[in-house]
Design a protein around this motif. Structure first.
Motif, PDB file in Angstrom:
ATOM      1  N   ASP A 136       0.864  -1.087   0.094  1.00  0.00           N
ATOM      2  CA  ASP A 136       0.015  -0.084   0.018  1.00  0.00           C
ATOM      3  C   ASP A 136       0.883   1.342   0.127  1.00  0.00           C
ATOM      4  O   ASP A 136       0.623   2.265  -0.809  1.00  0.00           O
ATOM      5  CB  ASP A 136      -0.866   0.084   1.281  1.00  0.00           C
ATOM      6  N   GLU A 137       1.990   1.170   0.772  1.00  0.00           N
ATOM      7  CA  GLU A 137       2.917   2.450   0.610  1.00  0.00           C
ATOM      8  C   GLU A 137       3.545   2.930  -0.605  1.00  0.00           C
ATOM      9  O   GLU A 137       3.672   3.713  -1.045  1.00  0.00           O
ATOM     10  CB  GLU A 137       4.114   2.097   1.784  1.00  0.00           C
ATOM     11  N   PRO A 153      -2.560  17.774  -5.773  1.00  0.00           N
ATOM     12  CA  PRO A 153      -1.915  18.366  -4.431  1.00  0.00           C
ATOM     13  C   PRO A 153      -0.646  17.550  -4.169  1.00  0.00           C
ATOM     14  O   PRO A 153      -0.050  17.797  -3.394  1.00  0.00           O
ATOM     15  CB  PRO A 153      -2.895  18.038  -3.536  1.00  0.00           C
ATOM     16  N   GLY A 154      -0.462  16.465  -4.921  1.00  0.00           N
ATOM     17  CA  GLY A 154       0.637  15.636  -4.898  1.00  0.00           C
ATOM     18  C   GLY A 154       0.581  14.511  -3.557  1.00  0.00           C
ATOM     19  O   GLY A 154       1.881  14.416  -2.983  1.00  0.00           O
ATOM     20  N   THR A 155      -0.453  14.324  -3.114  1.00  0.00           N
ATOM     21  CA  THR A 155      -0.789  13.500  -2.025  1.00  0.00           C
ATOM     22  C   THR A 155      -1.662  12.318  -2.553  1.00  0.00           C
ATOM     23  O   THR A 155      -2.414  12.411  -3.633  1.00  0.00           O
ATOM     24  CB  THR A 155      -1.492  14.271  -0.843  1.00  0.00           C
ATOM     25  N   ALA A 156      -1.523  11.141  -1.976  1.00  0.00           N
ATOM     26  CA  ALA A 156      -2.127   9.881  -2.386  1.00  0.00           C
ATOM     27  C   ALA A 156      -3.754  10.102  -1.693  1.00  0.00           C
ATOM     28  O   ALA A 156      -3.825  10.637  -0.508  1.00  0.00           O
ATOM     29  CB  ALA A 156      -1.328   8.796  -1.719  1.00  0.00           C
ATOM     30  N   SER A 157      -4.480   9.582  -2.270  1.00  0.00           N
ATOM     31  CA  SER A 157      -5.931   9.313  -1.841  1.00  0.00           C
ATOM     32  C   SER A 157      -6.229   7.894  -1.644  1.00  0.00           C
ATOM     33  O   SER A 157      -5.609   7.006  -2.664  1.00  0.00           O
ATOM     34  CB  SER A 157      -6.959   9.784  -3.091  1.00  0.00           C
ATOM     35  N   PRO A 158      -7.151   7.259  -0.715  1.00  0.00           N
ATOM     36  CA  PRO A 158      -7.363   6.070  -0.715  1.00  0.00           C
ATOM     37  C   PRO A 158      -8.120   5.431  -1.918  1.00  0.00           C
ATOM     38  O   PRO A 158      -7.644   4.256  -2.206  1.00  0.00           O
ATOM     39  CB  PRO A 158      -8.263   6.032   0.531  1.00  0.00           C
ATOM     40  N   GLU A 159      -8.736   6.395  -2.713  1.00  0.00           N
ATOM     41  CA  GLU A 159      -9.424   5.660  -3.742  1.00  0.00           C
ATOM     42  C   GLU A 159      -8.416   5.575  -5.230  1.00  0.00           C
ATOM     43  O   GLU A 159      -8.335   4.750  -5.650  1.00  0.00           O
ATOM     44  CB  GLU A 159     -10.371   6.798  -4.452  1.00  0.00           C
TER      45      GLU A 159
END
Length: 265
Positions: A136-137, A153-159
């Motif tokens: 997941d990481e 935004p340069g961040t991961a989303s759960p989706e």
């Protein structure tokens, strides 16, 4: 309304690239978490994610939709509070675009698509090594890199993480390139082959790592992955002349056009 299935029609044992890409797009949508069929169309939806680029429909090859057919398609989107949106090869269903435009749809974009086969494939041998995410990481690192690549935004989303994992678990593939500090510099994904062809999409590189061969490396590796899994071709779209040149060096050739239509509120 009429439609043609090139995978079963005896008159089309070797469909054109456009017809094959269109039929494969419909087949890929049938593999979505939620699928809705209306006369002449198939729509694929992502549960819990209203992103219009992930929730769209496509016509069946040769479809000739009536006004009622278009209304049924629009209803399938509106009842889910989603933007009615389609992606398709207009040459594979010439009657569709006029019917949709008459119903108020507008053109969002039109792009060439490129196709690579084992005969044209020229692997990239000079780029950085690629990595296959498994945890997941690692999927989150790829999703964050792609978000930044496309102006997010340069961040991961759960989706996003779940979507990348589903791609791999469903027979597709994800590849990334690691930066010197261990972070993800960029990546891409490819669907599982459908009707012998696979779609390579979401090619993105973080701005700080562009022009270092990241895109060529991941596209080359994913193309080889699909050929190793029995695909007879891999197709993709490009976002500019620079990316087109990268793909053409790898053996991708322009063979048709895809049209994007949407119906605003």
């Amino acid at each position: 309304m009429t439609s043609v299935d090139p995978s079963t029609s005896p008159a089309s044992p070797s469909p054109s690239p456009g017809l094959l890409v269109q039929a494969a797009t419909a087949e890929q949508l049938r593999r979505r978490p939620r699928v809705v069929g209306t006369p002449g169309f198939v729509a694929g939806f992502q549960d819990g994610d209203p992103n219009p680029y992930l929730n769209y429909a496509t016509p069946l090859p040769g479809a000739e939709p009536s006004a009622d057919d278009v209304a049924a398609l629009v209803h399938a989107f509106r009842t889910r509070e989603l933007l009615p949106r389609l992606e398709f090869v207009p040459a594979a269903a010439p009657a569709v675009a006029p019917a949709l435009l008459a119903a108020g749809f507008t053109v969002e974009a039109e792009h060439d698509f490129l196709v690579c086969t084992p005969d044209t494939y020229a692997p990239d041998r000079s780029g950085p090594p690629t990595h296959v995410p498994g945890t997941d990481e690692e999927f989150a690192a790829v999703d964050a890199a792609l978000s930044e690549s496309f102006g997010g935004p340069g961040t991961a989303s759960p989706e996003g993480v779940a979507r990348l994992r589903r791609t791999c678990e469903g027979g597709g593939a994800v590849r990334s390139v690691r930066a010197a500090d261990g972070s993800c510099a960029g990546g891409a994904s490819c669907t599982a082959p459908a009707l012998g062809t696979a779609e390579l999409a979401g090619v993105g590189t973080r701005p700080a790592h562009r022009r270092r061969g990241v895109a060529a490396a991941v596209v080359s590796a994913l193309t080889a992955d699909m050929f190793a899994r029995g695909a007879a071709s891999v197709w993709l779209e490009f976002s500019g002349d620079d990316s087109r040149r990268v793909y053409e060096r790898l053996g991708y050739r322009p063979l048709g056009t895809r049209l994007y239509l949407r119906l605003a509120d």
